[in-house]
Design a protein around this motif. Sequence first.
Motif, short mmCIF file in Angstrom:
data_model
loop_
_atom_site.label_atom_id
_atom_site.label_comp_id
_atom_site.label_asym_id
_atom_site.label_seq_id
_atom_site.Cartn_x
_atom_site.Cartn_y
_atom_site.Cartn_z
N ASP A 140 -5.41 -21.07 -16.82
CA ASP A 140 -5.15 -19.66 -16.52
C ASP A 140 -5.04 -19.52 -15.01
O ASP A 140 -5.60 -20.33 -14.24
N LEU A 141 -4.36 -18.48 -14.58
CA LEU A 141 -4.29 -18.14 -13.17
C LEU A 141 -5.03 -16.82 -12.97
O LEU A 141 -4.74 -15.84 -13.66
N HIS A 142 -6.00 -16.81 -12.07
CA HIS A 142 -6.80 -15.62 -11.77
C HIS A 142 -6.45 -15.13 -10.37
O HIS A 142 -6.66 -15.87 -9.39
N LEU A 143 -5.96 -13.92 -10.27
CA LEU A 143 -5.60 -13.36 -8.97
C LEU A 143 -6.84 -13.25 -8.09
O LEU A 143 -7.85 -12.70 -8.50
N ILE A 144 -6.76 -13.82 -6.88
CA ILE A 144 -7.89 -13.69 -5.94
C ILE A 144 -7.56 -12.75 -4.79
O ILE A 144 -8.45 -12.13 -4.24
N LYS A 145 -6.27 -12.64 -4.45
CA LYS A 145 -5.91 -11.66 -3.43
C LYS A 145 -4.40 -11.50 -3.38
O LYS A 145 -3.65 -12.35 -3.87
N THR A 146 -3.98 -10.39 -2.81
CA THR A 146 -2.59 -10.16 -2.48
C THR A 146 -2.52 -9.98 -0.97
O THR A 146 -3.47 -9.48 -0.35
N VAL A 147 -1.43 -10.41 -0.39
CA VAL A 147 -1.25 -10.31 1.06
C VAL A 147 0.07 -9.59 1.33
O VAL A 147 1.12 -10.06 0.89
N PRO A 148 0.01 -8.44 2.00
CA PRO A 148 1.25 -7.72 2.29
C PRO A 148 2.12 -8.51 3.27
O PRO A 148 1.63 -9.38 3.99
N GLY A 149 3.39 -8.21 3.27
CA GLY A 149 4.29 -8.86 4.22
C GLY A 149 3.98 -8.42 5.65
O GLY A 149 3.28 -7.43 5.88
N ASN A 150 4.50 -9.18 6.60
CA ASN A 150 4.33 -8.86 8.01
C ASN A 150 5.69 -9.06 8.68
O ASN A 150 6.09 -10.20 8.94
N LYS A 151 6.40 -7.96 8.90
CA LYS A 151 7.75 -8.07 9.47
C LYS A 151 7.75 -8.73 10.83
O LYS A 151 8.64 -9.48 11.17
N GLY A 152 6.72 -8.48 11.64
CA GLY A 152 6.64 -9.07 12.97
C GLY A 152 6.58 -10.59 12.94
O GLY A 152 7.11 -11.26 13.82
N LYS A 153 5.92 -11.14 11.91
CA LYS A 153 5.82 -12.59 11.76
C LYS A 153 6.85 -13.15 10.79
O LYS A 153 6.86 -14.34 10.50
N ASN A 154 7.67 -12.26 10.23
CA ASN A 154 8.70 -12.63 9.25
C ASN A 154 8.07 -13.23 7.99
O ASN A 154 8.58 -14.19 7.43
N TRP A 155 6.94 -12.64 7.57
CA TRP A 155 6.25 -13.06 6.35
C TRP A 155 6.56 -12.07 5.23
O TRP A 155 6.65 -10.86 5.46
N VAL A 156 6.68 -12.59 4.03
CA VAL A 156 6.90 -11.75 2.85
C VAL A 156 5.58 -11.57 2.11
O VAL A 156 4.63 -12.33 2.33
N PRO A 157 5.49 -10.58 1.21
CA PRO A 157 4.26 -10.38 0.43
C PRO A 157 3.96 -11.59 -0.46
O PRO A 157 4.88 -12.32 -0.86
N ALA A 158 2.67 -11.80 -0.76
CA ALA A 158 2.28 -12.97 -1.56
C ALA A 158 1.13 -12.65 -2.49
O ALA A 158 0.28 -11.80 -2.19
N TYR A 159 1.12 -13.35 -3.62
CA TYR A 159 0.01 -13.34 -4.57
C TYR A 159 -0.69 -14.69 -4.44
O TYR A 159 -0.03 -15.73 -4.40
N HIS A 160 -2.03 -14.68 -4.44
CA HIS A 160 -2.83 -15.91 -4.40
C HIS A 160 -3.72 -15.96 -5.64
O HIS A 160 -4.43 -15.00 -5.92
N PHE A 161 -3.67 -17.09 -6.34
CA PHE A 161 -4.42 -17.27 -7.58
C PHE A 161 -5.32 -18.49 -7.52
O PHE A 161 -4.97 -19.49 -6.88
N ASN A 162 -6.44 -18.42 -8.23
CA ASN A 162 -7.20 -19.61 -8.57
C ASN A 162 -6.64 -20.15 -9.87
O ASN A 162 -6.28 -19.38 -10.77
#
Length: 151
Positions: free
Chosen positions: A17-39
């Motif tokens: 199973d995948l358990h969500l541990i956090k979500t990370v919003p995007g950061n336009k200044g660093k050119n990062w997109v949003p992400a889901y992190h799972f255990n």
Amino acid sequence: MGFEFLDFDVIKGEEIDLHLIKTVPGNKGKNWVPAYHFNITLSGLSEPIGKIDIRIGYNKNLYYGGHVGYSVNEEYRGNHYATKAVLLLKKVAHAHEMEKLIITCNPDNIASRKTCEHIGANLLEIVDVPKDNDMYQRGEKVKCIYEWVCS
């Protein structure tokens, strides 16, 4: 219209199973997109045996960094848990209307290359990481670029 995280608290599979541990919003200044992190856990259990994340969207940085990152704790390796975890992420990709994902790894990471092969990803090329990329600054100079059509 802004990005909205969807409800993926637990994604159940047959063995893991995948358990969500956090979500990370995007950061336009660093050119990062949003992400889901799972255990990654064995089905029905809560003790992590690894981690996996998926980045949502498309940009130049993701060609080198990839949409998916994963690791499996050493004592659980050899059971194709990374492959099974990546396949479970299809639900997240589809929910965000992503049909193709880039997965990258170092050329000497045989286990990760096998994971990409097992899910049916195609090796597009082996490239030098641009010198202005964060990964290059961390010492990662070459990447295998795989494309996975996850439709």
